[in-house]
Design an enzyme around this catalytic site. Sequence first.
Site, short mmCIF file in Angstrom:
data_model
loop_
_atom_site.label_atom_id
_atom_site.label_comp_id
_atom_site.label_asym_id
_atom_site.label_seq_id
_atom_site.Cartn_x
_atom_site.Cartn_y
_atom_site.Cartn_z
N LYS A 105 1.14 -1.48 -0.02
CA LYS A 105 0.39 -0.16 0.08
C LYS A 105 0.70 1.66 -0.03
O LYS A 105 1.97 1.17 0.59
CB LYS A 105 -0.96 0.11 1.10
CG LYS A 105 -1.60 -1.15 0.84
CD LYS A 105 -2.85 -0.81 2.37
CE LYS A 105 -4.13 -2.17 2.38
NZ LYS A 105 -5.06 -2.08 3.33
N ARG A 185 -2.45 -14.32 3.41
CA ARG A 185 -3.64 -14.33 4.34
C ARG A 185 -2.32 -15.01 5.66
O ARG A 185 -2.68 -13.35 6.77
CB ARG A 185 -4.80 -14.37 4.01
CG ARG A 185 -5.18 -13.72 3.06
CD ARG A 185 -6.89 -13.97 3.47
NE ARG A 185 -7.78 -13.27 4.99
CZ ARG A 185 -7.56 -11.69 4.25
NH1 ARG A 185 -7.26 -11.22 3.03
NH2 ARG A 185 -8.03 -11.46 5.79
N ARG A 205 1.60 -6.95 8.24
CA ARG A 205 1.44 -5.76 9.00
C ARG A 205 1.68 -5.71 10.36
O ARG A 205 1.47 -4.36 11.04
CB ARG A 205 -0.24 -5.97 8.83
CG ARG A 205 -0.71 -5.80 7.76
CD ARG A 205 -2.33 -6.53 7.45
NE ARG A 205 -2.72 -6.54 6.59
CZ ARG A 205 -3.85 -7.17 6.72
NH1 ARG A 205 -4.67 -8.28 6.78
NH2 ARG A 205 -4.00 -6.84 5.14
N ASN A 215 -1.92 0.18 7.25
CA ASN A 215 -1.14 -1.19 7.17
C ASN A 215 -0.43 -2.35 6.65
O ASN A 215 -0.49 -3.04 6.47
CB ASN A 215 -2.58 -2.48 7.50
CG ASN A 215 -3.86 -2.39 6.53
OD1 ASN A 215 -2.99 -2.01 6.02
ND2 ASN A 215 -4.65 -3.81 6.77
N HIS A 218 -2.22 -5.85 1.47
CA HIS A 218 -3.46 -5.97 1.06
C HIS A 218 -3.29 -7.45 0.54
O HIS A 218 -2.44 -8.00 -0.50
CB HIS A 218 -4.08 -5.36 0.36
CG HIS A 218 -4.87 -6.09 -0.61
ND1 HIS A 218 -6.71 -6.01 0.44
CD2 HIS A 218 -5.82 -6.54 -1.52
CE1 HIS A 218 -7.74 -6.51 -0.56
NE2 HIS A 218 -6.71 -6.82 -1.46
#
Length: 263
Positions: A105, A185, A205, A215, A218
């Site tokens: 991000k 994830r 994160r 964070n 993604h």
Amino acid sequence: MLSSKGLTVVDVYQGWCGPCKPVVSLFQKMRTEVGLDLLHFALAEADRLDVLEKYRGKCEPTFLFYAIKDEALSDEDECVSHGKNNGEDEDMVSSERICTLAIIKPDAVAHGKTDEIIMKIQEAGFEILTNEERTMTEAEMRLFYQHRAGEEAFEKLVHHMCSGPSHLLILTRTEGFEDVVTSWRTIMGPCDPNVARREQPESLRAQYGTEMPFNAVHGSRDREDADRELALLFPSLKFSDKDTEAPQGESSTQPRLKITDLD
């Protein structure tokens, strides 16, 4: 040099115009990533070489590509092949790959953490099929996060994702790690960086996020979401939706990627 095995890229330039400097640095970076023995780069002034006469007098970037296949490699080891589909020439990389979307991000990019995160992704056993730096548009992000449109933080999230460049990655994993969506994830950790630091301090994160929505990374929620997100952000890529034989216990309807546009 043109007989060297691998791919040789020649930047043809005019003496009064000069070589394309941004592309020179780009190919130097790519050569480091791909391997010094697989990618070669050269500059050639059109006015000095008779074989380049037809390129003289043009003020436009011109690149010549020469590929020499290593005979020791099998056809399955080839990364790039040329074929035809509906009468049009295509470049195809990778036949079918189970994949997911990852985004580094704007907050992590702005803090200069991109290279560190990419290194950790690779160390965790992921293969990066595509790495594209891009600043997302508001329209893209509103559609991307449409499932969160009713949340209070929706506008803040959309604004953040459009605030600067992100790195869009298409990830896959080597044999033995079929569920790339779940694996990614797990590496990311809980959505809230504060929770991640308490529960999974080694997650990305926890290490690179600050607070919501900053964070750092993604990842697609599930396989269906990965298919939707990849199709939205990479519309030029084609996905195979046909059922294929899958390992025992694995769904045969996972996102499988066919890259048919390298622009």
